[in-house]
Design a protein around this motif. Sequence first.
Motif: not given
Lengths: 441, 549
Positions: A164-170
Amino acid sequence: MAYLFFSGIHPAPRKELTRKKPLALLDVPPEKVILPLDLCKGPPAQAIVSVGQRVKLGQLVARAGGEGGAAIHASVSGQVTAIEPRPHPWGGESTAVVIANDRADTPCHTEPVADPNALSQEELLERIRNSGIVGMGGGAIPAHVKILEARGRVDTLIVNAAECEPYLTADHCLLLERARQVLEGMRALARVLGVERTFIASESDKLNAIERLERAMRRNGDRVRLRTVPTRFPMGAEKQIVRMVTGREIPPGGKPPQVGCAVFNVATVYAIGQMIRRGQPLTHRVVTVTGGSVARPRNLWVPVGTPLTNLLQSAGGLKEKPDLVLLGGPMTGIVQTELTVPVLKNTGGLVCLAPWERQTDYPAELCLQCGHCLASCPMRLAPVFIQRALENREMDKLCDLHPEDCMECGCCAYSCPCHIRLVDIMRRAKKLVRENGERAV
Amino acid sequence: MKRKLIESRRRQPRLSVPTSTAATMLDVMVALVPALVMAVYFFGLRVLTLTLVSMGFSVLFEYLYRRLTKQSNTLKDLSACVTGMLLAMCLPPTAPYWAPVLGAFFSVVVAKQFYGGLGRNFMNPALAGRMLLCTFPMLMTTWSEPFSWLPVFGSVDAVSCATPMSYLSNGALPPETVAQLFLGQHAGSIGEVSSLMLLLGGAYLLLRRVISPRIPLSYLGTVALLTFLFPIEGGRLEWMTANLLSGGLLLGAIFMATDYVTSPTTLRGQVIYGIGCGVLTVLLRYFGSYPEGVGWSILTMNCCVWLLDRAGRPRRFGVPPFDGTKRRLHVLAENLSQIRLVKPKSTRFFERGKVPGEAYLDQVITFGRQTAALGGVVIGTVLIILVVHRGTELTTYQRTQQQNRALLQQVMPQASYLTETPYQSPNAVSISAGYGDEALVGYVVEIQVPGFVGSITMKVGVNTDGRVTGVAVISASETLGMGTQALEEDYLSSFVGRTGTIRSSGANAVDTVSGATVSSKAIISGVNQALEVVAMLEIEEGGYEEGEV
């Protein structure tokens, strides 16, 4: 259920920077890796190598410091050059094993499991314990601790892919590229826990990953239920994901096993799958290097312990001076002041925010009583009342408002139009209530 | 050790919503602009100058107050501008220029700054100012026709014309069509004429996430439902639409009731608040003496906000539903169960075990003994005094009544009641007139004559013909056996029908009672005196002076 749809926040996700980027190796392998002994919640590990010793990839370098700790393995092959205090991403310094990379990646002798289904539960657990797997979503709680806590009490396994954190796509990247191994890890985990009901919860903005999972499932014949949760922060938090997937609410101060659920991050599950398949301990992980100041945002497959400078180098360096460098997402990440600190086992992203991406620190204004904090709180707290009670020093009221339930996700502070630093206030209120409770006892 | 994060590195959101108080206020003003433009189109430029005056003076008062009380300058948050603009929106376009100035003073200084400024006031400042101005007669009830452009300067001719609200409050549908109501071609306050523009503004605020739809929807929904269920004239739908589109309802629901500071913060509280506003508005519109009820209902609900906030607080996460209520009920039940009835210590009934509350029994008994005697005496005395007082009072009154009736029967049986007269005579103690069925029957004269022992007071009734109707002795101190025979009714009745001068012997004589000669003679002389008095009255109308009655 509806509450969760409307609570929480929806900050600009900015995931498009790395969403379509494939998982890549570092352009240049790191010259050295720094493995802090303080890698997980629980006692720090004890180094069992000496300076000058040669180690292979995957070799045990530090024994778990106790039942609550996790072992650490070499993430590159090479020579141990130092065992000394190094800056730690969580602040301060910590003793770390520094390994100079010989770039050969000579693997340690491993014994892949021929048939994972033949292993007994105890054997599986032992393997998980030995491979140093910790919660990779942020908690960094050793996996075997969590399993022991949950075993026999749970009927549901939830794999948390709600990043749910923005930016992260790991996690997204992992699901897209390694769906099969994730499912494999899941099967093993379900066997260890002895549960039938398994869920993978992922957000509605990762439909392609779900499609990939479905295809892999069809091939394997797995019976995993896929759940799509709304794209809202902090949907990936333990209590929220359990509520969203099963409808059960974890009691205040409780943990998922209390309501019969076990929640594992998708990266952790992948690490377990990897360990079963190849016999490899946890040495690498996916890190999203992103942010407005990064020249080429990417999803990187990096050895644990790689200094952040190497990551940035592989991402094309910085195109402008970042305003903030964060380990983790912009909502709950930790600000980094030096780039020599290493990647940890629970580091999902390196975010370099450009000045234009974040609002400058506004001065706090008088509370307008707008109630946005209340509407956004995923724990259904009332930060506006907590703040008022704290200001007026009304202890009874403060206790009645239960600030101790707060998980410091920061939704209230994000949504406050008056820019009141509500996370600080909640933290102070929690402390006060805790102290008061102790005094009362 | 290492895990303890340094203060500046603490986890906290590094992003935030790109708004601020000032931006929120600016959004509200932007949302009000369409309605203002429509009002300018209908009523002329005077509307604009009124709004500017209102905003200007709001800002001025805010600045001056903060300056004079040595507080920080809060002009930058633009809340004073919004207050001024909203205040102007509630004014009729015919309002004189002093109205917004007075209203702005009350709004900004009294309703807002006295309570500590933005965020602390409990009442919507603009509405408070408007409601103050409501107390001026004619000011808020003079409306002008649309398209009759008002002069910018100078006073406005009071061209009073009916608003849709005045029709509705009289239980009639307004003559305007729905389209006219919707676009705003009707009389009304500056901001409330054009429903379309208000809705546009509301949509803007919703899209900008400045307001949530909870309050406006619950408010308008309640009004719609109630007016749909209880129409006064016309069809249900017609009545409902007219009610929704006229008056200050939309302005109130979208801009006034949603004011952050004075509306509840909890989600459930907001819904209850909207419903409360709606119910009050409909009640005031139906039964109030003032045609519009939106302002009052919002102000009333503003006062309940703290309660709604408390009632609307969401359930704690992870706690089963109604847990709090159950716990509270449990506590109540426990408290109630603490109350025990103390039973007397009696071995006959409770031979085994202890009676609940036995520990306190001795205390209760001692206390009872100590206080019982005193208490009993006090209560008894009070009771006796009360009873005696009431009783005697009553019997005395009853007896006088009875005596009077008996006296009248004896003295003048023809009359049904006596009234005092102002007539006076040197021989008579008092003269009263006896009336039969609305006609004068005669006079009753009270006479005092010397008797055998002391004096005899007697009443003699004389009718208008000058005949004695009866004689009664009220008080006498004659010797028992010696003079009392003369006072008995048998003797006294022998006077009845006599006229002229009565003697003790000879013609027109009433015989004296033997053994009570003096008393008899005294009575005879008394009757004679009475007859004389009445005769004198008949001749010269007594000592009656004009205008004395």
